[in-house]
Design a protein around this motif. Structure first.
Motif, PDB file in Angstrom:
ATOM      1  N   CYS A   1       0.842  -1.206   0.000  1.00  0.00           N
ATOM      2  CA  CYS A   1       0.000   0.000   0.000  1.00  0.00           C
ATOM      3  C   CYS A   1       0.873   1.251   0.000  1.00  0.00           C
ATOM      4  O   CYS A   1       0.623   2.195  -0.745  1.00  0.00           O
ATOM      5  N   GLU A   2       1.906   1.246   0.841  1.00  0.00           N
ATOM      6  CA  GLU A   2       2.797   2.409   0.904  1.00  0.00           C
ATOM      7  C   GLU A   2       3.563   2.581  -0.402  1.00  0.00           C
ATOM      8  O   GLU A   2       3.765   3.701  -0.861  1.00  0.00           O
ATOM      9  N   ALA A   3       3.988   1.472  -0.996  1.00  0.00           N
ATOM     10  CA  ALA A   3       4.740   1.554  -2.252  1.00  0.00           C
ATOM     11  C   ALA A   3       3.926   2.247  -3.335  1.00  0.00           C
ATOM     12  O   ALA A   3       4.478   2.983  -4.155  1.00  0.00           O
ATOM     13  N   VAL A   4       2.618   2.050  -3.333  1.00  0.00           N
ATOM     14  CA  VAL A   4       1.760   2.702  -4.320  1.00  0.00           C
ATOM     15  C   VAL A   4       1.463   4.142  -3.904  1.00  0.00           C
ATOM     16  O   VAL A   4       1.665   5.086  -4.670  1.00  0.00           O
ATOM     17  N   ALA A   5       0.975   4.327  -2.677  1.00  0.00           N
ATOM     18  CA  ALA A   5       0.564   5.660  -2.205  1.00  0.00           C
ATOM     19  C   ALA A   5       1.718   6.653  -2.241  1.00  0.00           C
ATOM     20  O   ALA A   5       1.528   7.833  -2.534  1.00  0.00           O
ATOM     21  N   ASP A   6       2.909   6.169  -1.965  1.00  0.00           N
ATOM     22  CA  ASP A   6       4.074   7.042  -1.856  1.00  0.00           C
ATOM     23  C   ASP A   6       4.544   7.593  -3.200  1.00  0.00           C
ATOM     24  O   ASP A   6       5.345   8.509  -3.244  1.00  0.00           O
ATOM     25  N   LYS A   7       4.045   7.041  -4.273  1.00  0.00           N
ATOM     26  CA  LYS A   7       4.493   7.481  -5.598  1.00  0.00           C
ATOM     27  C   LYS A   7       3.494   8.411  -6.289  1.00  0.00           C
ATOM     28  O   LYS A   7       3.727   8.861  -7.396  1.00  0.00           O
ATOM     29  N   ILE A   8       2.400   8.709  -5.623  1.00  0.00           N
ATOM     30  CA  ILE A   8       1.371   9.572  -6.207  1.00  0.00           C
ATOM     31  C   ILE A   8       1.453  10.950  -5.548  1.00  0.00           C
ATOM     32  O   ILE A   8       1.312  11.050  -4.324  1.00  0.00           O
ATOM     33  N   PRO A   9       1.696  11.998  -6.350  1.00  0.00           N
ATOM     34  CA  PRO A   9       1.802  13.343  -5.769  1.00  0.00           C
ATOM     35  C   PRO A   9       0.567  13.691  -4.930  1.00  0.00           C
ATOM     36  O   PRO A   9      -0.554  13.374  -5.304  1.00  0.00           O
ATOM     37  N   TYR A  10       0.796  14.333  -3.832  1.00  0.00           N
ATOM     38  CA  TYR A  10      -0.207  14.781  -2.858  1.00  0.00           C
ATOM     39  C   TYR A  10      -0.786  13.630  -2.042  1.00  0.00           C
ATOM     40  O   TYR A  10      -1.031  13.791  -0.862  1.00  0.00           O
ATOM     41  N   VAL A  11      -1.014  12.466  -2.657  1.00  0.00           N
ATOM     42  CA  VAL A  11      -1.426  11.303  -1.874  1.00  0.00           C
ATOM     43  C   VAL A  11      -0.300  10.949  -0.901  1.00  0.00           C
ATOM     44  O   VAL A  11      -0.544  10.589   0.245  1.00  0.00           O
ATOM     45  N   ASP A  12       0.946  11.092  -1.376  1.00  0.00           N
ATOM     46  CA  ASP A  12       2.090  10.794  -0.515  1.00  0.00           C
ATOM     47  C   ASP A  12       2.132  11.713   0.707  1.00  0.00           C
ATOM     48  O   ASP A  12       2.467  11.271   1.809  1.00  0.00           O
ATOM     49  N   SER A  13       1.767  12.970   0.538  1.00  0.00           N
ATOM     50  CA  SER A  13       1.770  13.895   1.675  1.00  0.00           C
ATOM     51  C   SER A  13       0.671  13.548   2.675  1.00  0.00           C
ATOM     52  O   SER A  13       0.871  13.639   3.885  1.00  0.00           O
ATOM     53  N   VAL A  14      -0.490  13.133   2.183  1.00  0.00           N
ATOM     54  CA  VAL A  14      -1.563  12.688   3.077  1.00  0.00           C
ATOM     55  C   VAL A  14      -1.121  11.426   3.813  1.00  0.00           C
ATOM     56  O   VAL A  14      -1.290  11.304   5.031  1.00  0.00           O
ATOM     57  N   TRP A  15      -0.516  10.496   3.084  1.00  0.00           N
ATOM     58  CA  TRP A  15      -0.003   9.254   3.684  1.00  0.00           C
ATOM     59  C   TRP A  15       1.034   9.595   4.751  1.00  0.00           C
ATOM     60  O   TRP A  15       1.018   9.021   5.842  1.00  0.00           O
ATOM     61  N   ASP A  16       1.935  10.528   4.441  1.00  0.00           N
ATOM     62  CA  ASP A  16       2.956  10.933   5.416  1.00  0.00           C
ATOM     63  C   ASP A  16       2.336  11.551   6.660  1.00  0.00           C
ATOM     64  O   ASP A  16       2.803  11.313   7.768  1.00  0.00           O
TER      65      ASP A  16
END
Length: 196
Positions: free
Chosen positions: A56-71
């Motif tokens: 899940c992180e590998a995918v979410a972390d590569k999408i702009p802005y989604v990565d910031s929400v994930w972080d």
């Protein structure tokens, strides 16, 4: 030998990708490649859960802005993971009090997480998505390399992790000042163009 270098390095790596750290430590312990890993990290149920979360992180972390929400969601989770892994590693070795190990792992994870999150916010100001994918992939590979290296050369890995942590803090500071200046200039231009 003290387990402190491994705790520091795993804390640094947990701040970037806690799921990868737990997954790698668990797999290396379960396959018998190292005896430094506590049995609780080698359990099949733990490996399955962190494996799914890693994907899940590998995918979410590569999408702009989604990565910031994930972080932002992981601002609590990554330091806690670093603290738990540190305490478990200390309990396994018996060479360091678990509370101190948890503090080292957690605080190191928090600082490296803040560096990652700050860098990602700066990268998200770029209009193209390729930089996100490249940075995320580099982070994933870097975490894997440093954790594996730490299992066999903990002191050298801790030196590398410490150097990367200091360089990351300096980079975030540099990027933050540049981004603030850019936003101030843009706001001034908008003010001038709307009044003029």
């Amino acid at each position: 030998m003290s387990v402190l270098p491994l705790i520091f390095t795993s804390g640094w790596a947990s701040g970037i990708n806690a799921y990868a750290v737990v997954l790698l430590l668990g797999l290396f312990g379960a396959t018998g490649l190292t005896d430094e890993v506590p049995a609780s990290l080698q359990r099949t149920d733990v490996l399955i859960v962190v494996g799914v979360l890693f994907l899940c992180e590998a995918v979410a972390d590569k999408i702009p802005y989604v990565d910031s929400v994930w972080d932002s969601v992981h601002t609590v989770l990554r330091p806690v993971a670093g603290a738990v892994v540190g305490a478990l590693l200390a309990g396994q070795s018996g060479s360091l009090p678990e509370l101190a190990a948890g503090a080292v792992g957690g605080s190191t994870a928090l600082v490296s997480h803040l560096v990652k999150a700050g860098t990602r916010m700066a990268i998200n100001t770029s209009p193209e998505p390729l930089s996100n994918v490249l940075v995320s992939t580099a982070e994933d590979l870097g975490v894997a390399a440093i954790v594996i290296f730490a299992l066999f050369h903990p002191v050298a890995a801790a030196v590398i992790a410490g150097t990367l942590l200091v360089a990351g803090v300096a980079t975030v500071f540099f990027l933050a000042t540049r981004i603030r200046r850019f936003l101030r200039r843009r706001a001034r231009r908008r003010t001038v163009s709307s009044t003029g």
